[in-house]
Design a protein around this motif. Structure first.
Motif, PDB file in Angstrom:
ATOM      1  N   THR A  89       0.851  -1.187   0.000  1.00 42.02           N
ATOM      2  CA  THR A  89       0.000   0.000   0.000  1.00 42.02           C
ATOM      3  C   THR A  89       0.887   1.239   0.000  1.00 42.02           C
ATOM      4  N   VAL A  90       0.692   2.108  -0.999  1.00 45.07           N
ATOM      5  CA  VAL A  90       1.480   3.337  -1.139  1.00 45.07           C
ATOM      6  C   VAL A  90       0.506   4.515  -1.145  1.00 45.07           C
ATOM      7  N   ASP A  91       0.649   5.409  -0.114  1.00 43.81           N
ATOM      8  CA  ASP A  91      -0.221   6.586   0.011  1.00 43.81           C
ATOM      9  C   ASP A  91      -1.693   6.202  -0.039  1.00 43.81           C
ATOM     10  N   GLY A  92      -2.030   5.089   0.620  1.00 40.77           N
ATOM     11  CA  GLY A  92      -3.413   4.646   0.684  1.00 40.77           C
ATOM     12  C   GLY A  92      -3.889   3.900  -0.546  1.00 40.77           C
ATOM     13  N   GLU A  93      -3.027   3.719  -1.546  1.00 37.82           N
ATOM     14  CA  GLU A  93      -3.396   3.021  -2.782  1.00 37.82           C
ATOM     15  C   GLU A  93      -2.837   1.602  -2.734  1.00 37.82           C
ATOM     16  N   ALA A  94      -3.666   0.589  -3.078  1.00 39.03           N
ATOM     17  CA  ALA A  94      -3.248  -0.813  -3.060  1.00 39.03           C
ATOM     18  C   ALA A  94      -2.522  -1.139  -4.368  1.00 39.03           C
ATOM     19  N   PHE A  95      -1.335  -1.750  -4.240  1.00 38.03           N
ATOM     20  CA  PHE A  95      -0.526  -2.127  -5.400  1.00 38.03           C
ATOM     21  C   PHE A  95      -0.255  -3.630  -5.337  1.00 38.03           C
ATOM     22  N   SER A  96      -0.221  -4.264  -6.524  1.00 32.14           N
ATOM     23  CA  SER A  96       0.222  -5.652  -6.664  1.00 32.14           C
ATOM     24  C   SER A  96       1.594  -5.643  -7.320  1.00 32.14           C
ATOM     25  N   GLY A  97       2.464  -6.531  -6.858  1.00 30.59           N
ATOM     26  CA  GLY A  97       3.820  -6.549  -7.387  1.00 30.59           C
ATOM     27  C   GLY A  97       4.329  -7.945  -7.660  1.00 30.59           C
ATOM     28  N   ILE A  98       5.338  -8.031  -8.513  1.00 32.90           N
ATOM     29  CA  ILE A  98       6.043  -9.285  -8.826  1.00 32.90           C
ATOM     30  C   ILE A  98       7.531  -9.009  -8.713  1.00 32.90           C
ATOM     31  N   ARG A  99       8.225  -9.908  -8.026  1.00 33.53           N
ATOM     32  CA  ARG A  99       9.662  -9.755  -7.813  1.00 33.53           C
ATOM     33  C   ARG A  99      10.422 -10.858  -8.532  1.00 33.53           C
ATOM     34  N   LYS A 100      11.487 -10.475  -9.217  1.00 32.24           N
ATOM     35  CA  LYS A 100      12.434 -11.412  -9.798  1.00 32.24           C
ATOM     36  C   LYS A 100      13.814 -11.105  -9.230  1.00 32.24           C
ATOM     37  N   THR A 101      14.551 -12.161  -8.945  1.00 31.20           N
ATOM     38  CA  THR A 101      15.873 -12.007  -8.355  1.00 31.20           C
ATOM     39  C   THR A 101      16.941 -12.357  -9.383  1.00 31.20           C
ATOM     40  N   TYR A 102      17.824 -11.411  -9.653  1.00 30.99           N
ATOM     41  CA  TYR A 102      18.956 -11.631 -10.547  1.00 30.99           C
ATOM     42  C   TYR A 102      20.164 -12.045  -9.712  1.00 30.99           C
ATOM     43  N   VAL A 103      20.922 -13.009 -10.205  1.00 27.43           N
ATOM     44  CA  VAL A 103      22.148 -13.471  -9.551  1.00 27.43           C
ATOM     45  C   VAL A 103      23.324 -12.950 -10.379  1.00 27.43           C
ATOM     46  N   ILE A 104      24.170 -12.124  -9.760  1.00 29.89           N
ATOM     47  CA  ILE A 104      25.270 -11.470 -10.463  1.00 29.89           C
ATOM     48  C   ILE A 104      26.579 -11.850  -9.786  1.00 29.89           C
ATOM     49  N   THR A 105      27.564 -12.227 -10.600  1.00 28.69           N
ATOM     50  CA  THR A 105      28.898 -12.569 -10.087  1.00 28.69           C
ATOM     51  C   THR A 105      29.910 -11.622 -10.708  1.00 28.69           C
ATOM     52  N   PRO A 106      30.326 -10.555 -10.011  1.00 28.13           N
ATOM     53  CA  PRO A 106      31.335  -9.636 -10.562  1.00 28.13           C
ATOM     54  C   PRO A 106      32.702 -10.323 -10.620  1.00 28.13           C
ATOM     55  N   GLN A 107      33.417 -10.106 -11.705  1.00 28.27           N
ATOM     56  CA  GLN A 107      34.688 -10.779 -11.911  1.00 28.27           C
ATOM     57  C   GLN A 107      35.896  -9.957 -11.452  1.00 28.27           C
ATOM     58  N   ALA A 108      35.705  -8.710 -11.128  1.00 26.27           N
ATOM     59  CA  ALA A 108      36.831  -7.868 -10.708  1.00 26.27           C
ATOM     60  C   ALA A 108      36.305  -6.779  -9.781  1.00 26.27           C
ATOM     61  N   ALA A 109      37.237  -6.177  -9.035  1.00 30.25           N
ATOM     62  CA  ALA A 109      36.864  -5.092  -8.134  1.00 30.25           C
ATOM     63  C   ALA A 109      36.494  -3.850  -8.933  1.00 30.25           C
ATOM     64  N   GLY A 110      35.627  -3.008  -8.359  1.00 30.34           N
ATOM     65  CA  GLY A 110      35.220  -1.777  -9.024  1.00 30.34           C
ATOM     66  C   GLY A 110      33.789  -1.430  -8.678  1.00 30.34           C
ATOM     67  N   THR A 111      33.274  -0.380  -9.323  1.00 30.00           N
ATOM     68  CA  THR A 111      31.899   0.072  -9.123  1.00 30.00           C
ATOM     69  C   THR A 111      31.055  -0.379 -10.309  1.00 30.00           C
ATOM     70  N   TYR A 112      29.928  -0.978 -10.017  1.00 31.34           N
ATOM     71  CA  TYR A 112      29.026  -1.494 -11.044  1.00 31.34           C
ATOM     72  C   TYR A 112      27.692  -0.766 -10.937  1.00 31.34           C
ATOM     73  N   ALA A 113      27.037  -0.563 -12.078  1.00 33.24           N
ATOM     74  CA  ALA A 113      25.711   0.062 -12.122  1.00 33.24           C
ATOM     75  C   ALA A 113      24.849  -0.723 -13.097  1.00 33.24           C
ATOM     76  N   LEU A 114      23.610  -0.971 -12.717  1.00 29.16           N
ATOM     77  CA  LEU A 114      22.694  -1.681 -13.606  1.00 29.16           C
ATOM     78  C   LEU A 114      22.452  -0.867 -14.863  1.00 29.16           C
ATOM     79  N   PRO A 115      22.341  -1.519 -16.019  1.00 23.57           N
ATOM     80  CA  PRO A 115      22.012  -0.775 -17.243  1.00 23.57           C
ATOM     81  C   PRO A 115      20.538  -0.339 -17.218  1.00 23.57           C
TER      82      PRO A 115
END
Length: 455
Positions: A89-115
């Protein structure tokens, strides 16, 4: 001052009302969010999870399409069975949601950002109606640290816990020259995908041949279906052609444990394979074999075979005769049916339905000659009603009358029903005379018809 004081109040009231409406509009729109589910410091080579949630007001009508994106310097996977339904519930409004989980394995040190990730879907903006929508996932950023002690930030192996088990299909100390030994190594890595588990070293000592099988990758799951660890099974077959003692090296694997912050080692012990000489085979001295004896002629077997062949030939001949007779009978039945009175009259009715004048005259002539009702007008005078006679006369006039009468259209429907009724009365009167409907016409159909009427 008092005269102008209502103006600021009115402006404030309008601004607040506008913000209130904008807030409702925002709350009623679909939205997405990205969350880093893995807590703590992230190290190179560590498998992390990122949850992507998509929310819509009311409910989904077509599920969101989560794409598998590319992330430079990392391996991205998305298990198909990790979907989860959400309600919020957001600001009194009912929302339905679906969640998917991505599994990410970074190969080197650094900063990553989703595309930029765009997810389309369909939802009920108005209940009962499908509205197509899409959301853009916020560009989540995360930082990956180098493994302590690693060379240049190389990922190495990062996992929660790794164990190595091995088995042999027989006792390594009890082999003989020419025998084979099968070594099976199973590596279990918690928090690591099976494809990321390194290949173990299964080298063979000098003088020994080794044959490696294709590895088998799988996943260990909890009773709730969640992935607990990755599994890799490697099988190697060692073939020892010569006797001797051959050492099989142990298998070791170093990995960094992010929970303890230390580098740990998993190991499977080596083995000493003792191969003895192949057992000698003794040659026994046997007495000379007796001379071969000639078997007597088996009259009973040959007589049975000849009788079987003769019976088979007789059965084939009988079947051929029966088939020939059956074929002759079928041909005769088809011929009788083709020349029957009923078939000839069906052609008359078919010509009436098709309103084909020429074909109707031909069919009527064939039927009348087949049944001996020649001339046809005499038969009509006796069995047809007045309307049928008139319809037949108009048909003849349209065929053989003046050129003006050729354009007249006979009443085929009346003619068809009248001919059927006349034939029915004719069959009822001559029902006892089977020859009138089944035999071929005689040499003198007029005389034969008069003879039948005199009876």
């Amino acid at each position: 001052m008092s005269a102008s004081s209502p103006v600021p109040r009115l402006l404030l009231w309008l601004i607040g009302l506008t913000l209130w409406f904008n807030g409702d509009a925002f709350a009623a729109n679909p939205f997405a969010r990205a969350t880093l589910a893995t807590e703590g410091t992230i190290y190179a080579g560590q498998q992390i999870e990122i949850d992507i949630d998509v929310f819509v007001p009311n409910y989904f009508l077509t599920p969101p399409q989560f794409p598998l994106f590319d992330l430079r310097g990392a391996v991205v996977t998305m298990p198909d069975d990790r979907g989860m339904n959400l309600n919020e519930t957001v600001d009194g409004e009912a929302f339905s949601g679906i969640r998917k989980t991505y599994v990410i394995t970074p190969q080197a040190a650094g900063t990553y950002a989703l595309p930029t990730i765009v997810i389309p879907f369909g939802y009920a903006a108005v209940p009962g109606q499908t509205t197509q929508g899409k959301v853009t996932v916020p560009r989540l950023k995360f930082t990956v640290e180098a493994v302590p002690g690693g060379a240049g930030g190389a990922p190495g192996v990062t996992a929660g816990e790794i164990t190595i088990n091995q088995t042999f299909d027989r006792d390594p100390a009890g082999l003989h020259a020419g025998d084979a030994l099968v070594r099976t190594v199973t590596t279990r890595a918690a928090g690591l995908a099976p494809m990321m588990i390194p290949e173990p070293s299964l080298k063979a000592p000098q003088g020994v041949q080794v044959y490696r099988h294709d590895p088998v990758l799988s996943e260990e799951r909890t009773p709730r279906g969640e992935i607990a660890a990755g599994l890799r099974k490697d099988v190697a077959t060692y073939v020892f052609a010569e006797p001797g003692t051959f050492p099989l090296a142990s298998i070791t694997l170093e990995w960094f444990n992010p929970q303890s912050g230390k580098t740990e080692t998993a190991e499977a012990d080596g083995a000493q394979v003792v191969v003895g000489a192949a057992p000698a085979t003794e040659t026994a001295i046997a007495p000379p074999a007796p001379p071969p004896t000639k078997e007597p002629f088996d009259w009973l077997w040959w007589a049975t075979a000849a009788a079987s062949v003769l019976a088979l030939a007789t059965a084939i001949q009988v079947a051929a005769n029966l088939f020939g007779r059956l074929e002759t009978w079928i041909d005769a039945a088809l011929t009788r049916n083709a020349h029957s009175e009923d078939t000839a009259f069906r052609q008359v009715l078919s010509a009436c339905r098709d309103q084909d004048k020429a074909r109707l005259d031909t069919a009527l002539d064939r039927w009348s000659r087949r049944t001996g009702n020649v001339p046809l007008e005499k038969w009509l005078d006796r069995f047809a009603d007045q309307e049928t006679k008139v319809a037949f006369a108009r048909h003849r006039q349209s065929r053989y009358g003046t050129s003006q009468s050729h354009h007249e259209r006979p009443d085929f429907a009346r003619l068809q029903s009248g001919l059927k009724s006349a034939r029915r009365r004719w069959l009822e009167e001559f029902s006892g005379d089977d020859e009138a409907a089944d035999e071929l016409p005689g040499l003198n159909p007029v005389f034969d018809s008069a003879l039948r009427k005199s009876r």
